[in-house]
Design an enzyme around this catalytic site. Structure first.
Site, short mmCIF file in Angstrom:
data_model
loop_
_atom_site.label_atom_id
_atom_site.label_comp_id
_atom_site.label_asym_id
_atom_site.label_seq_id
_atom_site.Cartn_x
_atom_site.Cartn_y
_atom_site.Cartn_z
N HIS A 40 -9.37 0.76 5.95
CA HIS A 40 -8.13 1.29 6.26
C HIS A 40 -8.15 1.58 7.62
CE1 HIS A 40 -4.28 2.51 6.68
NE2 HIS A 40 -3.98 1.40 5.75
N GLU B 196 -6.74 4.48 8.47
CA GLU B 196 -6.49 5.68 8.05
C GLU B 196 -7.64 6.54 7.31
OE1 GLU B 196 -1.92 5.37 8.20
OE2 GLU B 196 -3.33 5.82 5.46
N ASN C 131 1.04 -1.57 0.17
CA ASN C 131 0.12 0.49 -0.10
C ASN C 131 0.88 1.30 -0.09
OD1 ASN C 131 -1.63 2.31 0.30
ND2 ASN C 131 -1.88 1.73 2.68
N TRP C 132 0.83 1.76 -1.39
CA TRP C 132 1.96 3.19 -1.34
C TRP C 132 1.36 4.55 -0.40
CZ3 TRP C 132 3.93 2.94 -7.08
CH2 TRP C 132 5.00 1.95 -7.36
N LYS C 133 0.24 4.65 -0.47
CA LYS C 133 -0.59 5.62 0.42
C LYS C 133 -0.47 6.42 -0.46
CE LYS C 133 -0.13 3.43 4.86
NZ LYS C 133 0.13 3.51 6.01
N SER D 6 3.93 -2.34 10.37
CA SER D 6 5.57 -1.73 9.98
C SER D 6 6.15 -3.28 9.32
CB SER D 6 5.41 -1.22 11.48
OG SER D 6 5.55 -0.08 11.45
N GLU E 109 -4.53 -4.87 11.53
CA GLU E 109 -3.61 -4.17 11.60
C GLU E 109 -3.74 -3.60 12.42
OE1 GLU E 109 -4.18 -0.91 8.17
OE2 GLU E 109 -6.18 -0.77 9.23
N GLY F 233 5.49 1.70 4.42
CA GLY F 233 6.57 1.87 3.60
C GLY F 233 7.72 1.40 3.21
N GLY G 164 3.00 3.01 10.45
CA GLY G 164 3.92 4.00 10.17
C GLY G 164 4.85 3.95 11.60
#
Length: 249
Positions: free
Chosen positions: A94, A96, A9-11, A211, A166, A233, A172
């Site tokens: 997700h 976020e 997931n590149w966000k 992570s 998650e 990341g 992150g």
């Protein structure tokens, strides 16, 4: 036997150059049937990624979508549009999106149903915050998020999902749930799934997100109920992401 899935997931990161570089780096990769790999870039890069990833093991995913079929919804993207660009997977719920954009369990359920209706594979994201974990509420929160979706689906729909656990406190932050901690919660998810359908519990893939990186992937993926990773990341770095994929295979 559950085939591992590694999803990057590149966000809100990436570039056309990064898309091209990933396509070139994975062009010669041969993971055979041992592992499935998906890259989930921001919306603007989906067309370039569809082209760059052709002929590679990389499947294409999207980060979210609007569950409505069409209409006056400026700035939104629907499921049919994703399918047109070769998207196979889509993240739903997700943390976020839940935290910053107010998505509720009901919203998440609506998105899962819309994704399934369009032929996409929803990756249902669930997880607890640090406060919830410290309060001993991990099990109730996580299973509540799973149940809010699964209890509204038919058996044939449930088997098409992927669930990603998650822990919000590990996303992150560089802090990772230990393999034992991740396994404990993900084992709870699989046990709960068995109350719906034993066969479903045996076949549905559970990913760990929080992570995961090249240095800890092998130990996490060795756990009996961890069938892959939702990588943040580390998915932006070709060498790291490739190493994680190799750990899963």
């Amino acid at each position: 036997m559950r085939t591992p899935l590694i999803a990057g997931n590149w966000k809100m990161n990436g570039s056309v150059e990064r898309v091209r570089a990933f396509g070139e780096a994975f062009a010669g990769a041969d993971f055979s049937a041992a592992v499935e790999v998906a890259v989930i870039p921001p919306f603007p890069y989906l067309p370039a990624a569809a082209q760059a990833f052709a002929g590679t093991p990389l499947a294409l995913g999207a980060q979210t979508f609007n569950p409505l079929p069409a209409g006056a919804h400026t700035g939104e993207v629907n499921a049919a549009m994703l399918v047109e660009f070769g998207v196979s997977y889509v993240l739903v719920g997700h943390s976020e999106r839940r935290q910053h954009y107010g998505e509720t369990n009901a919203d998440v359920c609506q998105r899962v149903c819309a994704a399934l209706g369009a032929g996409l594979i929803p990756v249902l994201c669930v997880g607890e915050t640090l406060d919830e974990r410290n309060a001993g509420a991990t099990r109730d929160v996580v299973l509540g998020q799973v149940a809010a979706v699964m209890q509204h689906l038919e058996a044939s729909q449930r088997e098409r999902l992927v669930i990603a656990y998650e822990p919000v406190w590990a996303i992150g932050t560089g802090v990772t749930a230990t393999p034992a901690e991740a396994q404990a919660t993900m084992g709870e998810i699989r046990t709960w799934l068995a109350t719906l359908d034993n066969a479903l519990a045996e076949t549905l893939r559970l990913l760990y997100g929080g992570s995961m990186k090249a240095s800890n992937a092998a130990e996490l993926l060795a756990q009996p109920d961890i069938d892959g990773g939702l990588v943040g990341g580390a998915s932006l770095q070709i060498d790291d992401f490739f190493a994680i994929c190799q750990s899963a295979g």
